[in-house]
Design a protein around this motif. Sequence first.
Motif, mmCIF file in Angstrom:
data_model
loop_
_atom_site.group_PDB
_atom_site.id
_atom_site.type_symbol
_atom_site.label_atom_id
_atom_site.label_comp_id
_atom_site.label_asym_id
_atom_site.label_seq_id
_atom_site.Cartn_x
_atom_site.Cartn_y
_atom_site.Cartn_z
ATOM 1 N N ALA A 229 0.852 -1.193 0.000
ATOM 2 C CA ALA A 229 0.000 0.000 0.000
ATOM 3 C C ALA A 229 0.886 1.242 0.000
ATOM 4 O O ALA A 229 2.103 1.157 0.142
ATOM 5 N N ASN B 234 -0.437 7.280 2.479
ATOM 6 C CA ASN B 234 -1.867 7.235 2.796
ATOM 7 C C ASN B 234 -2.235 6.176 3.826
ATOM 8 O O ASN B 234 -3.338 6.189 4.352
ATOM 9 N N SER B 235 -1.361 5.235 4.078
ATOM 10 C CA SER B 235 -1.670 4.100 4.944
ATOM 11 C C SER B 235 -0.667 4.039 6.093
ATOM 12 O O SER B 235 0.546 3.979 5.859
ATOM 13 N N SER C 244 -4.442 0.809 -2.937
ATOM 14 C CA SER C 244 -5.020 1.970 -2.261
ATOM 15 C C SER C 244 -5.049 1.864 -0.743
ATOM 16 O O SER C 244 -5.075 2.872 -0.055
ATOM 17 N N SER C 245 -5.055 0.642 -0.198
ATOM 18 C CA SER C 245 -5.153 0.499 1.253
ATOM 19 C C SER C 245 -4.473 -0.781 1.702
ATOM 20 O O SER C 245 -4.260 -1.700 0.901
ATOM 21 N N SER C 246 -4.173 -0.852 2.986
ATOM 22 C CA SER C 246 -3.538 -2.064 3.507
ATOM 23 C C SER C 246 -4.479 -3.258 3.413
ATOM 24 O O SER C 246 -4.029 -4.381 3.170
ATOM 25 N N SER C 247 -5.772 -3.033 3.566
ATOM 26 C CA SER C 247 -6.701 -4.165 3.447
ATOM 27 C C SER C 247 -6.705 -4.720 2.026
ATOM 28 O O SER C 247 -6.881 -5.924 1.825
#
Length: 183
Positions: free
Chosen positions: A4, A8-9, A48-51
């Motif tokens: 990610a 942002n994360s 876009s995200s760690s998830s």
Amino acid sequence: MATADPSNSSSAFAQLTNILLAKGGYESDEAWKFVEDLFKNIDGKVLSSSSSVYKSVADGEMVVGLSYEDPCVTLEKDGAPVNVVYPSEGTVYLPANAGIIKNAKHMDNAKKFIDYLQSQDCQDNLGLTTTNRPVLKDVQIGDIMKPISEIKTLKEDSEYVIAHKDDIVDHYKEIYTSISSEK
């Protein structure tokens, strides 16, 4: 490989500082060269995200993902086709926190709750029933969790990282932009 965006994360930022620390230090040219090579290896593609990272690995879209322990161990525990691997260079465990609001209306109860959170019984229960690391040493953990004694750990210089977060993120962005413009 999935990762990610460290700008942002928070977990991706922690991955970045972990890599830097493990590879020579936050200001090490060698460590930053490793980061650059790593991001070139993933072709400048950042999720876009760690998830999105651990989900893409669990779904078979990516073979490897840089993520944090809790959701990855949960996926492994739930039968997803993943294996959690810890960096041989070492990994940082960031502190867990609990606090009391200044002038809390029920200060005595708040203190009792914090005492309970830090009790052996509570920490053993968390260690046995969740995939989060308890904060006390010598706490029981579930079979799915690798004992901390078997994981090489590194100590994050939190004061440095907090004071230089913008510099670290800016350096990462320079590398990312450079790689993206080469395409």
